[in-house]
Design a protein around this motif. Structure first.
Motif, PDB file in Angstrom:
ATOM      1  N   ALA A   1     -11.810  -3.680  -3.736  1.00 54.09           N
ATOM      2  CA  ALA A   1     -10.505  -3.921  -4.353  1.00 54.09           C
ATOM      3  C   ALA A   1      -9.450  -2.966  -3.811  1.00 54.09           C
ATOM      4  O   ALA A   1      -8.312  -3.367  -3.528  1.00 54.09           O
ATOM      5  N   GLU A   2      -9.826  -1.702  -3.642  1.00 53.80           N
ATOM      6  CA  GLU A   2      -8.887  -0.725  -3.097  1.00 53.80           C
ATOM      7  C   GLU A   2      -8.521  -1.047  -1.651  1.00 53.80           C
ATOM      8  O   GLU A   2      -7.347  -0.963  -1.254  1.00 53.80           O
ATOM      9  N   LEU A   3      -9.520  -1.442  -0.866  1.00 53.79           N
ATOM     10  CA  LEU A   3      -9.255  -1.797   0.529  1.00 53.79           C
ATOM     11  C   LEU A   3      -8.398  -3.062   0.618  1.00 53.79           C
ATOM     12  O   LEU A   3      -7.523  -3.171   1.494  1.00 53.79           O
ATOM     13  N   LEU A   4      -8.644  -3.996  -0.289  1.00 53.91           N
ATOM     14  CA  LEU A   4      -7.837  -5.210  -0.302  1.00 53.91           C
ATOM     15  C   LEU A   4      -6.380  -4.878  -0.618  1.00 53.91           C
ATOM     16  O   LEU A   4      -5.461  -5.462  -0.025  1.00 53.91           O
ATOM     17  N   ALA A   5      -6.169  -3.958  -1.542  1.00 56.03           N
ATOM     18  CA  ALA A   5      -4.798  -3.545  -1.855  1.00 56.03           C
ATOM     19  C   ALA A   5      -4.105  -2.980  -0.619  1.00 56.03           C
ATOM     20  O   ALA A   5      -2.940  -3.294  -0.343  1.00 56.03           O
ATOM     21  N   CYS A   6      -4.819  -2.166   0.142  1.00 51.86           N
ATOM     22  CA  CYS A   6      -4.245  -1.618   1.380  1.00 51.86           C
ATOM     23  C   CYS A   6      -3.930  -2.731   2.372  1.00 51.86           C
ATOM     24  O   CYS A   6      -2.878  -2.716   3.036  1.00 51.86           O
ATOM     25  N   GLU A   7      -4.837  -3.718   2.456  1.00 59.11           N
ATOM     26  CA  GLU A   7      -4.641  -4.817   3.397  1.00 59.11           C
ATOM     27  C   GLU A   7      -3.476  -5.704   2.955  1.00 59.11           C
ATOM     28  O   GLU A   7      -2.704  -6.191   3.789  1.00 59.11           O
ATOM     29  N   LEU A   8      -3.328  -5.924   1.653  1.00 60.10           N
ATOM     30  CA  LEU A   8      -2.184  -6.702   1.162  1.00 60.10           C
ATOM     31  C   LEU A   8      -0.874  -5.961   1.409  1.00 60.10           C
ATOM     32  O   LEU A   8       0.165  -6.589   1.663  1.00 60.10           O
TER      33      LEU A   8
END
Length: 500
Positions: A315-322
């Motif tokens: 979830a944290e990595l997805l936030a960075c990717e978004l």
């Protein structure tokens, strides 16, 4: 200031009165969109015109010829300098608010679905014998079969994803149906541009098309079009499609494509140390493309524990990717109502996280816990990631869209399936990142839950030619079948004086 017509009518069809709408472009330029003022009588006249042109040309074309015309029109869009493509790339971002680079990329990919090889694959996949659209052909029971499409189909186009009207128009043309299309003022351009492309390849066939924008809920215009049509195809919100349904008389084909929910299943094997970066990137692409406005986009992603990266970190990595996607393809500006819905969801999830966090900290000897949390864009509602450590913690599998996504941790992806049952009527696409030894077993279970499309993660918004929209048939649901029964031909042979 330039003027662009956002309507299409058969050659020689004249309008007396027009309205306009100005669109501001980056840099301060303004484009005026022009469209005719319509009344019910004009709708009846348009319907009669396209039906007559259909009888004179389209109805007499072979299926192969229709495929060839559509494919040649689509091929024009593979040229970056094609004027209609350049106009679409210039105006659609200004009209819709979508990022210009995203529109350019997605339209380029989308229009390639209509090349000849893709259309042939699609027609052959759905129809055992496409020539049955042209003439009576032998069937397996020993008789003959012919497929007849509607003389005129009325299409209510949505505006959430540019290009979708092209798909709908193509389906009708393939079954030799004239098209009367109602476009949306939120995106009235793309169906008109494609009609122009068809007109440049085969103007006679394109005369069986009429595309007009008018405001939704204009019942006198809609009732006139519904009454004239032999089939009605409606895209849009569930409210839009359900408002139309009672006005279509029994027996008339009505295909409705309303709001849907997509989700993803992320297996632990896709979160290996050498793969998780690509997996998270693909998750972000599915969420960011057209800001989740497509019915194919994911709203909830179930992430399996046991990989090299735990679900909370995903979830944290997805936030960075978004956040990276936002810099590359900025999100369109949501409506005030949409922004408020996102803010409410954020607040509710944050409050739940605080309450559960306090409870778990009080009961945990070492202070370690897996609690829900929210990660959001620094400004506005550009994107939102809501993490839940178990299926039961998420209040809903749907979100307010606009790059708002649930990440739900599961021990096994199969654990997510019971939570899908209340959403069965709204389920659409499932993106998967699973090993080959698990794909078909999971697909079997997902299919029984109500989903109708399974695809690779990262390709949820890019349906392939031949897919069965909402689990139905795109061509077969529009045609009616006529059979000449077995032995009828031999019986008729008996009336030939020369038969022994």
């Amino acid at each position: 200031m330039s003027v662009v017509d956002v309507f299409y009518a058969p050659r020689g069809f004249a309008f007396d009165d027009f309205d306009t709408h100005d669109v501001s472009l980056p840099g301060g330029d303004t484009v005026t969109l022009r469209f005719p003022r319509l009344d019910a009588g004009m709708v009846h006249t348009l319907a009669d015109s396209v039906r007559q042109h259909r009888d004179a040309t389209l109805a007499r074309y072979s299926t192969d010829r229709i495929v060839d015309v559509i494919a040649r029109a689509a091929e024009l869009w593979t040229n970056p300098q094609y004027p209609e493509r350049r106009l679409a790339e210039r105006l659609i971002p200004a009209i819709t608010g979508y990022d210009a680079s995203m529109v350019r990329l997605e339209l380029k990919r989308y229009m390639r679905m209509f090349r000849r090889r893709e259309l042939l694959r699609f027609v052959d996949d759905e129809l055992d014998c496409p020539q049955m659209l042209d003439e009576y052909r032998p069937n397996r029971s020993g008789g003959y079969t012919r497929l007849y499409g509607p003389e005129l189909s009325f299409h209510v186009f949505s505006s959430n994803v540019p290009g979708i009207p092209v798909w709908s128009m193509t389906m009708s043309l393939l079954v030799k149906s004239a098209v009367l299309g109602k476009s949306s003022f939120d995106e009235p351009l793309m169906p008109v541009l494609f009609a122009r492309s068809l007109g440049s390849v085969d103007p006679d066939m394109a005369d069986a098309l009429a595309i007009m924008p008018w405001h939704g809920g204009t019942t006198d215009l809609e009732d006139a079009a519904i009454g004239e049509a032999d089939a009605v195809i409606a895209y849009g919100s569930s409210h839009t499609t359900e408002a139309i349904r009672p006005r279509v008389r029994a027996g008339k084909p009505f295909l409705s494509y309303g709001a849907k929910i997509g989700f993803s299943l992320i297996g632990r094997e896709s979160l290996r140390t050498d793969l998780y970066t690509d997996t998270v990137h693909r998750m972000a692409v599915d969420v960011a493309t057209y800001d989740q406005q497509s019915c194919l986009a994911p709203q909830t992603m179930f992430v399996e524990r046991g990989g090299a990266v735990p679900p909370a970190q995903v979830a944290e990595l997805l936030a960075c990717e978004l956040s990276s996607q936002q810099r590359k393809y900025p999100c369109s500006t949501p409506s005030e109502e949409e922004s408020m819905a996102i803010q409410r969801l954020r607040s509710t999830a944050q409050m739940k996280a605080l309450l559960l966090g306090a409870e778990s900290m009080a009961g945990a000897a070492d202070g370690a816990s897996d609690n829900p949390f929210v990660i959001q864009s620094r400004s506005g509602t550009d994107w939102t990631v809501l993490y839940y450590p178990s299926v039961g913690m998420a209040d809903s599998l749907s979100t307010p869209l606009n790059r708002t996504v649930n990440i739900v941790a599961v021990d096994h992806v199969e654990d997510a399936l019971p939570s899908l049952r209340p959403y069965a009527q709204w389920l659409q696409t499932c993106g998967v990142a699973l090993g080959p030894n698990r794909l078909f077993d999971v697909a079997q279970r997902v299919g029984s839950a109500g989903i109708d499309r399974i695809c690779p993660l990262g390709e949820m918004n890019r349906a392939k030619s031949g897919w069965h929209h909402d689990g139905g048939f795109n061509l077969l649901d529009l045609v009616h079948v006529v059979d000449i029964e077995r032995n009828t031909d031999m019986y008729c042979d008996g009336f030939d004086m020369d038969v022994e």
